[in-house]
Design a protein around this motif. Sequence first.
Motif, mmCIF file in Angstrom:
data_model
loop_
_atom_site.group_PDB
_atom_site.id
_atom_site.type_symbol
_atom_site.label_atom_id
_atom_site.label_comp_id
_atom_site.label_asym_id
_atom_site.label_seq_id
_atom_site.Cartn_x
_atom_site.Cartn_y
_atom_site.Cartn_z
ATOM 1 N N PHE A 202 50.366 68.536 38.492
ATOM 2 C CA PHE A 202 49.550 68.518 39.708
ATOM 3 C C PHE A 202 48.122 68.052 39.410
ATOM 4 O O PHE A 202 47.142 68.732 39.688
ATOM 5 C CB PHE A 202 49.614 69.862 40.428
ATOM 6 N N GLY A 203 48.081 66.839 38.850
ATOM 7 C CA GLY A 203 46.832 66.140 38.620
ATOM 8 C C GLY A 203 46.951 64.720 39.132
ATOM 9 O O GLY A 203 48.054 64.218 39.372
ATOM 10 N N GLY A 204 45.819 64.060 39.310
ATOM 11 C CA GLY A 204 45.822 62.666 39.728
ATOM 12 C C GLY A 204 45.484 62.474 41.198
ATOM 13 O O GLY A 204 45.430 63.423 41.971
ATOM 14 N N TYR A 205 45.269 61.217 41.556
ATOM 15 C CA TYR A 205 44.744 60.909 42.895
ATOM 16 C C TYR A 205 45.824 60.432 43.863
ATOM 17 O O TYR A 205 45.520 59.891 44.925
ATOM 18 C CB TYR A 205 43.612 59.891 42.801
ATOM 19 N N TYR A 206 47.090 60.652 43.552
ATOM 20 C CA TYR A 206 48.193 60.133 44.368
ATOM 21 C C TYR A 206 48.050 60.533 45.841
ATOM 22 O O TYR A 206 48.225 59.704 46.741
ATOM 23 C CB TYR A 206 49.512 60.662 43.802
ATOM 24 N N GLN A 220 38.385 66.604 41.157
ATOM 25 C CA GLN A 220 38.734 65.776 40.012
ATOM 26 C C GLN A 220 37.488 65.295 39.269
ATOM 27 O O GLN A 220 37.476 65.203 38.045
ATOM 28 C CB GLN A 220 39.559 64.567 40.466
ATOM 29 N N PHE A 221 36.432 64.988 40.016
ATOM 30 C CA PHE A 221 35.210 64.503 39.386
ATOM 31 C C PHE A 221 34.404 65.616 38.730
ATOM 32 O O PHE A 221 33.505 65.336 37.938
ATOM 33 C CB PHE A 221 34.349 63.768 40.418
ATOM 34 N N SER A 222 34.711 66.850 39.042
ATOM 35 C CA SER A 222 33.930 67.961 38.497
ATOM 36 C C SER A 222 34.675 68.745 37.428
ATOM 37 O O SER A 222 34.171 69.770 36.964
ATOM 38 C CB SER A 222 33.523 68.920 39.636
ATOM 39 N N THR A 223 35.843 68.269 37.039
ATOM 40 C CA THR A 223 36.644 69.024 36.074
ATOM 41 C C THR A 223 37.144 68.117 34.971
ATOM 42 O O THR A 223 37.146 66.882 35.098
ATOM 43 C CB THR A 223 37.841 69.705 36.776
ATOM 44 N N ASP A 224 37.552 68.717 33.867
ATOM 45 C CA ASP A 224 38.129 67.978 32.751
ATOM 46 C C ASP A 224 39.582 67.643 33.076
ATOM 47 O O ASP A 224 40.392 68.542 33.294
ATOM 48 C CB ASP A 224 38.039 68.842 31.483
ATOM 49 N N ARG A 225 39.915 66.378 33.090
ATOM 50 C CA ARG A 225 41.271 65.957 33.455
ATOM 51 C C ARG A 225 42.224 65.922 32.257
ATOM 52 O O ARG A 225 43.404 65.622 32.420
ATOM 53 C CB ARG A 225 41.226 64.570 34.096
ATOM 54 N N LEU A 229 46.548 65.069 31.657
ATOM 55 C CA LEU A 229 46.866 63.882 30.870
ATOM 56 C C LEU A 229 47.645 64.265 29.608
ATOM 57 O O LEU A 229 48.507 63.505 29.146
ATOM 58 C CB LEU A 229 45.587 63.133 30.514
ATOM 59 N N ARG A 230 47.363 65.433 29.076
ATOM 60 C CA ARG A 230 48.167 65.920 27.948
ATOM 61 C C ARG A 230 49.574 66.282 28.408
ATOM 62 O O ARG A 230 50.535 66.114 27.655
ATOM 63 C CB ARG A 230 47.479 67.124 27.301
ATOM 64 N N TYR A 231 49.689 66.763 29.631
ATOM 65 C CA TYR A 231 51.035 67.034 30.142
ATOM 66 C C TYR A 231 51.801 65.723 30.325
ATOM 67 O O TYR A 231 53.011 65.663 30.092
ATOM 68 C CB TYR A 231 50.972 67.802 31.468
ATOM 69 N N GLN A 258 38.702 57.730 33.996
ATOM 70 C CA GLN A 258 39.019 58.762 33.008
ATOM 71 C C GLN A 258 39.346 58.120 31.651
ATOM 72 O O GLN A 258 40.240 58.572 30.939
ATOM 73 C CB GLN A 258 40.166 59.644 33.511
ATOM 74 N N LEU A 259 38.595 57.077 31.314
ATOM 75 C CA LEU A 259 38.856 56.354 30.080
ATOM 76 C C LEU A 259 38.738 57.258 28.858
ATOM 77 O O LEU A 259 39.576 57.213 27.951
ATOM 78 C CB LEU A 259 37.898 55.168 29.951
ATOM 79 N N ARG A 260 37.689 58.067 28.809
ATOM 80 C CA ARG A 260 37.498 58.951 27.659
ATOM 81 C C ARG A 260 38.638 59.967 27.561
ATOM 82 O O ARG A 260 39.157 60.241 26.472
ATOM 83 C CB ARG A 260 36.157 59.690 27.782
ATOM 84 N N GLU A 261 39.005 60.533 28.698
ATOM 85 C CA GLU A 261 40.014 61.595 28.683
ATOM 86 C C GLU A 261 41.399 61.064 28.326
ATOM 87 O O GLU A 261 42.177 61.729 27.641
ATOM 88 C CB GLU A 261 40.022 62.300 30.041
ATOM 89 N N VAL A 262 41.708 59.850 28.787
ATOM 90 C CA VAL A 262 42.985 59.241 28.414
ATOM 91 C C VAL A 262 43.054 59.052 26.908
ATOM 92 O O VAL A 262 44.069 59.343 26.262
ATOM 93 C CB VAL A 262 43.185 57.892 29.137
#
Length: 416
Positions: A202-206, A220-225, A229-231, A258-262
């Motif tokens: 239950f993440g992402g902008y779908y 999404q912009f205020s939290t670590d994604r 992405l690990r899921y 989310q380039l860094r987080e990916v």
Amino acid sequence: MLAEKLRISDLAHPVLTEMQKQALAHADANPVMLTPEAVLAAACAATGLSDFGDDGFRPRLSLWLKACDDDTGLSALGRAGIFGQAVNYAVARLYLEDLIRRYPEIEQIDIDRPLIIAGLPRSGTTYALALLAGDPRLRSLPHWEGIRPVAGPYIVGGKDTRHDLCAREWAQTDALLPFVKSVHEFAPDHVTEDIELQGMDFGGYYIEWTARVPAWRDFQFSTDRTPWLRYMRRAMQALTWQKGPNRWVSKCPQHMEQLREVNAALPGAFTVINHRDPVASIQSAITGGAYSARVTRASVNLREIADYWIDRYERLLRACVRDRDALDPARSYDLYFHELMADPLGQLEAIYHGADLPFDDQTRTAFETAITANKRGRHGQLSYDLRGDFGLEPAAIRERFSFYFDRFPQVRVEVQ
């Protein structure tokens, strides 16, 4: 041969087909409750399972559904679609957790230096992914597998039924909204985005493509994604265990922000960033969104759709400009739309050189076959009219993105 130009003349005031009227009436007669309890109970009933794994997803699910429930502009069919999507993600999660519980060695599988494509929606990311997926050395995600990533529950009489299920669902979608395939195809063998795997946590902008959910967008912009992405990576491990290889090619437009987080979730990834005139991308995206809105929204407000997505694109691009230079230049590549269209084979070779992948005669032949099979506009090309349909001047929109053109001056203006 030029693709047929298709014009949707009733965006603002849709003329509904009989099938669309029937679908809307059926949804009106069968309303859904957008609550976590209803979604998770439906998933448990469908699978006979109850272990969802780590509970970290639950607050996100609650916010996801509340944001949609607060959108008073959704039609009953739009609400039903969101409910069904959430149930499907929960079902996929139950099956994934059950599979890993029975085969814990899945979590030891290495996802080897994946190729990850980021780029605005409608910027050539789907085309680039389809071409790269033509290399059998890379693991990609066809749509039939992305929406049902665990095979076991769908094997009936020794046959994997997932492709047939997806084909029937796509036929229904195509019958309901026949212009959708000209915007974004969801046929079974279409190579899909990894956002389907993010959705299992239950993440992402779908959901932003169906509902007006500023609360979810801002969250999404205020939290670590990184967690969802690990899921996604966890799902990739299970998919690789079922069928290799373990070097992936995948994409999601939202990776632009989310380039860094990916790269944290997928160590060693090689990132391809697609670039295109944002106005060309926006006119395509909002026209497609406005077309689908005839069944997902209670009424179609073209200016609301345009305003939301112009702002959303600005957020995507500001994050990209902010984080692009944080990527290792040896592990990233800027792919420009006009160059991809003019010389797809040359651009693929450049990507392979950067990703340290051999580009031999066999690879060249595979890509030539993929280029032939993925010609643009094979379902017709929509004709866009920002001024006539949305009352917008391309130059005025583009002015908002001057920061992007300043950082990436190679981007060509397409829409005058």
